[in-house]
Scaffold this motif. Structure first.
Motif, PDB file in Angstrom:
ATOM      1  N   ASN A  26      80.221 134.383  58.812  1.00  0.00           N
ATOM      2  CA  ASN A  26      78.816 134.190  58.441  1.00  0.00           C
ATOM      3  C   ASN A  26      77.931 134.974  59.390  1.00  0.00           C
ATOM      4  N   TYR A  27      77.028 135.713  58.825  1.00  0.00           N
ATOM      5  CA  TYR A  27      76.084 136.482  59.616  1.00  0.00           C
ATOM      6  C   TYR A  27      74.746 135.760  59.637  1.00  0.00           C
ATOM      7  N   ILE A  28      74.141 135.754  60.794  1.00  0.00           N
ATOM      8  CA  ILE A  28      72.816 135.165  60.932  1.00  0.00           C
ATOM      9  C   ILE A  28      71.808 136.301  60.888  1.00  0.00           C
ATOM     10  N   THR A  29      70.865 136.186  59.983  1.00  0.00           N
ATOM     11  CA  THR A  29      69.840 137.222  59.874  1.00  0.00           C
ATOM     12  C   THR A  29      68.468 136.610  60.129  1.00  0.00           C
ATOM     13  N   ALA A  30      67.580 137.436  60.578  1.00  0.00           N
ATOM     14  CA  ALA A  30      66.212 136.995  60.854  1.00  0.00           C
ATOM     15  C   ALA A  30      65.440 136.831  59.555  1.00  0.00           C
ATOM     16  N   VAL A  31      64.533 135.880  59.542  1.00  0.00           N
ATOM     17  CA  VAL A  31      63.655 135.679  58.391  1.00  0.00           C
ATOM     18  C   VAL A  31      62.608 136.793  58.357  1.00  0.00           C
TER      19      VAL A  31
ATOM     20  N   ARG B  54      54.394 137.237  67.431  1.00  0.00           N
ATOM     21  CA  ARG B  54      54.406 136.522  66.151  1.00  0.00           C
ATOM     22  C   ARG B  54      55.235 137.309  65.139  1.00  0.00           C
ATOM     23  N   GLY B  55      55.922 136.586  64.265  1.00  0.00           N
ATOM     24  CA  GLY B  55      56.784 137.224  63.291  1.00  0.00           C
ATOM     25  C   GLY B  55      56.172 137.310  61.909  1.00  0.00           C
ATOM     26  N   TYR B  56      56.526 138.391  61.179  1.00  0.00           N
ATOM     27  CA  TYR B  56      56.026 138.626  59.818  1.00  0.00           C
ATOM     28  C   TYR B  56      57.125 139.238  58.966  1.00  0.00           C
TER      29      TYR B  56
ATOM     30  N   CYS C 248      63.904 144.920  68.641  1.00  0.00           N
ATOM     31  CA  CYS C 248      63.622 144.031  69.773  1.00  0.00           C
ATOM     32  C   CYS C 248      64.846 143.194  70.126  1.00  0.00           C
ATOM     33  N   ILE C 249      65.511 142.659  69.110  1.00  0.00           N
ATOM     34  CA  ILE C 249      66.706 141.845  69.352  1.00  0.00           C
ATOM     35  C   ILE C 249      67.796 142.701  69.988  1.00  0.00           C
ATOM     36  N   GLU C 250      67.932 143.931  69.543  1.00  0.00           N
ATOM     37  CA  GLU C 250      68.938 144.836  70.110  1.00  0.00           C
ATOM     38  C   GLU C 250      68.654 145.119  71.587  1.00  0.00           C
ATOM     39  N   LYS C 251      67.388 145.311  71.924  1.00  0.00           N
ATOM     40  CA  LYS C 251      67.018 145.542  73.328  1.00  0.00           C
ATOM     41  C   LYS C 251      67.370 144.330  74.182  1.00  0.00           C
ATOM     42  N   ILE C 252      67.149 143.134  73.652  1.00  0.00           N
ATOM     43  CA  ILE C 252      67.472 141.919  74.396  1.00  0.00           C
ATOM     44  C   ILE C 252      68.990 141.788  74.546  1.00  0.00           C
ATOM     45  N   ARG C 253      69.733 142.060  73.489  1.00  0.00           N
ATOM     46  CA  ARG C 253      71.208 141.997  73.554  1.00  0.00           C
ATOM     47  C   ARG C 253      71.766 142.953  74.602  1.00  0.00           C
ATOM     48  N   ASP C 254      71.175 144.132  74.717  1.00  0.00           N
ATOM     49  CA  ASP C 254      71.671 145.145  75.649  1.00  0.00           C
ATOM     50  C   ASP C 254      71.164 144.961  77.075  1.00  0.00           C
TER      51      ASP C 254
ATOM     52  N   GLU D  70      68.892 131.983  73.902  1.00  0.00           N
ATOM     53  CA  GLU D  70      67.687 131.176  73.683  1.00  0.00           C
ATOM     54  C   GLU D  70      66.564 132.014  73.062  1.00  0.00           C
ATOM     55  N   ILE D  71      66.330 133.185  73.621  1.00  0.00           N
ATOM     56  CA  ILE D  71      65.245 134.039  73.121  1.00  0.00           C
ATOM     57  C   ILE D  71      65.553 134.537  71.715  1.00  0.00           C
ATOM     58  N   ILE D  72      66.782 134.984  71.489  1.00  0.00           N
ATOM     59  CA  ILE D  72      67.148 135.496  70.167  1.00  0.00           C
ATOM     60  C   ILE D  72      67.062 134.391  69.124  1.00  0.00           C
ATOM     61  N   SER D  73      67.457 133.168  69.480  1.00  0.00           N
ATOM     62  CA  SER D  73      67.352 132.061  68.517  1.00  0.00           C
ATOM     63  C   SER D  73      65.898 131.795  68.147  1.00  0.00           C
ATOM     64  N   LYS D  74      64.993 131.955  69.099  1.00  0.00           N
ATOM     65  CA  LYS D  74      63.568 131.784  68.797  1.00  0.00           C
ATOM     66  C   LYS D  74      63.053 132.926  67.912  1.00  0.00           C
ATOM     67  N   LEU D  75      63.571 134.129  68.113  1.00  0.00           N
ATOM     68  CA  LEU D  75      63.143 135.274  67.310  1.00  0.00           C
ATOM     69  C   LEU D  75      63.682 135.217  65.888  1.00  0.00           C
ATOM     70  N   LEU D  76      64.741 134.486  65.671  1.00  0.00           N
ATOM     71  CA  LEU D  76      65.321 134.374  64.332  1.00  0.00           C
ATOM     72  C   LEU D  76      64.608 133.344  63.466  1.00  0.00           C
ATOM     73  N   GLN D  77      63.749 132.525  64.062  1.00  0.00           N
ATOM     74  CA  GLN D  77      63.040 131.492  63.312  1.00  0.00           C
ATOM     75  C   GLN D  77      61.943 132.096  62.446  1.00  0.00           C
TER      76      GLN D  77
END
Length: 127
Positions: A2-7, A20-22, A80-86, A96-103
């Motif tokens: 299962n892949y988790i994708t951002a909304v 903020r996300g859009y 942004c998520i890739e930069k955080i992962r690297d 924690e940060i990536i989970s917040k960005l996926l919401q």
């Protein structure tokens, strides 16, 4: 597997550090136009000087507003998520940060989490 994708596909970084996300680029741009317009109107209603012509383009007023008060920038969320992962952060912090960005409702401050430099390394989608 299962892949988790951002909304959301895009994030707007406000001058205050709020992120903020859009889901669409148009929604993100609309937020920036609204932010600039609210700042302009607040300045005018508080008796401040206004350098804005009511007939000028909103883009021009937004550029002036960005120079005076800081610029809002739009980034592609996956970058942004890739930069955080690297990054060299601890794995727990990354998770924690990536989970917040996926919401759906992203509302974090990049200065509170110390990720301003990481986010600003991503390619700017629109400013």
């Amino acid at each position: 597997m299962n892949y988790i994708t951002a909304v959301n596909d895009y994030v707007v970084l406000m001058p205050s550090g709020e992120l903020r996300g859009y889901e669409s680029l148009e929604s993100a741009r609309g937020t920036i136009y609204e932010y600039d317009l609210n700042n302009i109107l607040e300045n005018v209603h508080s008796g401040g000087e206004s350098y804005y012509d009511m007939y000028s383009q909103m883009n021009d007023a937004g550029i002036i507003q960005g120079v005076e008060n800081g610029e809002c920038q739009i980034y592609h969320l996956e970058d942004c998520i890739e930069k955080i992962r690297d990054s060299a952060m601890f794995q727990d912090e990354k998770d924690e940060i990536i989970s917040k960005l996926l919401q759906r409702d992203i509302n974090i401050n990049v200065y509170d989490y110390g990720i301003y430099d990481l986010i600003s390394e991503a390619d700017v989608e629109w400013a």
